[in-house]
Design an enzyme around this catalytic site. Sequence first.
Site, PDB file in Angstrom:
ATOM      1  N   ARG A 103       0.824  -1.217   0.000  1.00  0.00           N
ATOM      2  CA  ARG A 103       0.000   0.000   0.000  1.00  0.00           C
ATOM      3  C   ARG A 103       0.861   1.272   0.000  1.00  0.00           C
ATOM      4  O   ARG A 103       0.511   2.271  -0.629  1.00  0.00           O
ATOM      5  CB  ARG A 103      -0.910  -0.056   1.248  1.00  0.00           C
ATOM      6  CG  ARG A 103      -1.913   1.072   1.409  1.00  0.00           C
ATOM      7  CD  ARG A 103      -2.872   0.735   2.544  1.00  0.00           C
ATOM      8  NE  ARG A 103      -3.573   1.884   3.083  1.00  0.00           N
ATOM      9  CZ  ARG A 103      -4.814   2.264   2.689  1.00  0.00           C
ATOM     10  NH1 ARG A 103      -5.471   1.571   1.803  1.00  0.00           N
ATOM     11  NH2 ARG A 103      -5.389   3.325   3.235  1.00  0.00           N
ATOM     12  N   ILE A 150      -7.383   7.749  -0.763  1.00  0.00           N
ATOM     13  CA  ILE A 150      -7.275   6.291  -0.815  1.00  0.00           C
ATOM     14  C   ILE A 150      -8.119   5.823   0.370  1.00  0.00           C
ATOM     15  O   ILE A 150      -8.011   6.364   1.472  1.00  0.00           O
ATOM     16  CB  ILE A 150      -5.804   5.801  -0.705  1.00  0.00           C
ATOM     17  CG1 ILE A 150      -5.706   4.272  -0.639  1.00  0.00           C
ATOM     18  CG2 ILE A 150      -5.070   6.401   0.489  1.00  0.00           C
ATOM     19  CD1 ILE A 150      -4.250   3.758  -0.672  1.00  0.00           C
ATOM     20  N   SER A 151      -9.006   4.855   0.146  1.00  0.00           N
ATOM     21  CA  SER A 151      -9.915   4.426   1.207  1.00  0.00           C
ATOM     22  C   SER A 151      -9.166   3.817   2.382  1.00  0.00           C
ATOM     23  O   SER A 151      -8.062   3.285   2.232  1.00  0.00           O
ATOM     24  CB  SER A 151     -10.907   3.395   0.670  1.00  0.00           C
ATOM     25  OG  SER A 151     -11.616   3.904  -0.427  1.00  0.00           O
ATOM     26  N   GLN A 152      -9.827   3.869   3.527  1.00  0.00           N
ATOM     27  CA  GLN A 152      -9.326   3.212   4.744  1.00  0.00           C
ATOM     28  C   GLN A 152      -9.164   1.709   4.436  1.00  0.00           C
ATOM     29  O   GLN A 152     -10.015   1.124   3.757  1.00  0.00           O
ATOM     30  CB  GLN A 152     -10.398   3.424   5.805  1.00  0.00           C
ATOM     31  CG  GLN A 152     -10.155   2.800   7.142  1.00  0.00           C
ATOM     32  CD  GLN A 152     -11.415   2.922   8.010  1.00  0.00           C
ATOM     33  OE1 GLN A 152     -12.514   3.188   7.512  1.00  0.00           O
ATOM     34  NE2 GLN A 152     -11.249   2.720   9.284  1.00  0.00           N
TER      35      GLN A 152
END
Length: 231
Positions: A55, A81-83
């Site tokens: 990530r 960017i999503s959790q």
Amino acid sequence: MKSELLISVVIMLFSIAPAEQDKYHRDRQQMVTAQLEARGIKHKPTLNAMRSVERHRLVPKAQVEYAYEDRPLPIGFGQTISQPYMVGYMTEVIRPTAGMKVLEIGTGSGYQAAVLAEIVDEVYTIEIVEELAKTAKSSLEEMGYTNIHLKEGDGYFGWEEHAPYDAIIVTAASAFIPPLLIEQLKEGGKMVIPVGAPFTTQQLMLVEKQKDGKRKTRNLLPVRFVPFTRN
Ligand code: SAH
């Protein structure tokens, strides 16, 4: 004595070699344990994918050290960017398996696409912000993904050429479900999409296209996503 020393040096080198993992390997394993498994994500392929996708290589330089934290992060152009938990949840809910072809709307950083690409055969992903599309494309290529097909454009229309899809993941909040996306979903396929007004809480919805073509929808949980925009 000398040969013993040599042996221990050799053993030492071998035990260091597997630790040649990236600097964030441990953070990533902890992210999966504490943020996903502890909150009920059980789907093994999803957990394994998130244990391996780096990530930190998909976030802007200034965010690298926070890449595995329990929150979304800014990626520029007002986008995020999503959790990690949200990525895990949305991935698990479409039940990805090998052999599948998945469409994602809203590439953003490319992280969700990479997680899917670890599991399914082909990932098609569309991003409307040109700069984000370019950055994600080059990062994903550098990371060695050959089964992610990225296009810059308005995901409202889906990607007809490669339809139908086994599953569709929409990662931007839309006031309604774009009709062409339903059309491009296979019978028996699943779509997950945040539905609701921008800048408020939306409902994450699961849409299943049944064999008779009818759709079955279910509210999953309240979420907050960046808006689905149009060119
Ligand atoms: N899946 C992403 C999350 C990105 S946030 C990730 O893993 O990082 C949602 C993204 O959707 C943003 O990058 C935004 O620019 C994009 N987006 C919004 N409306 C869109 C549209 N109509 N078509 C394609 N992408 C869109």
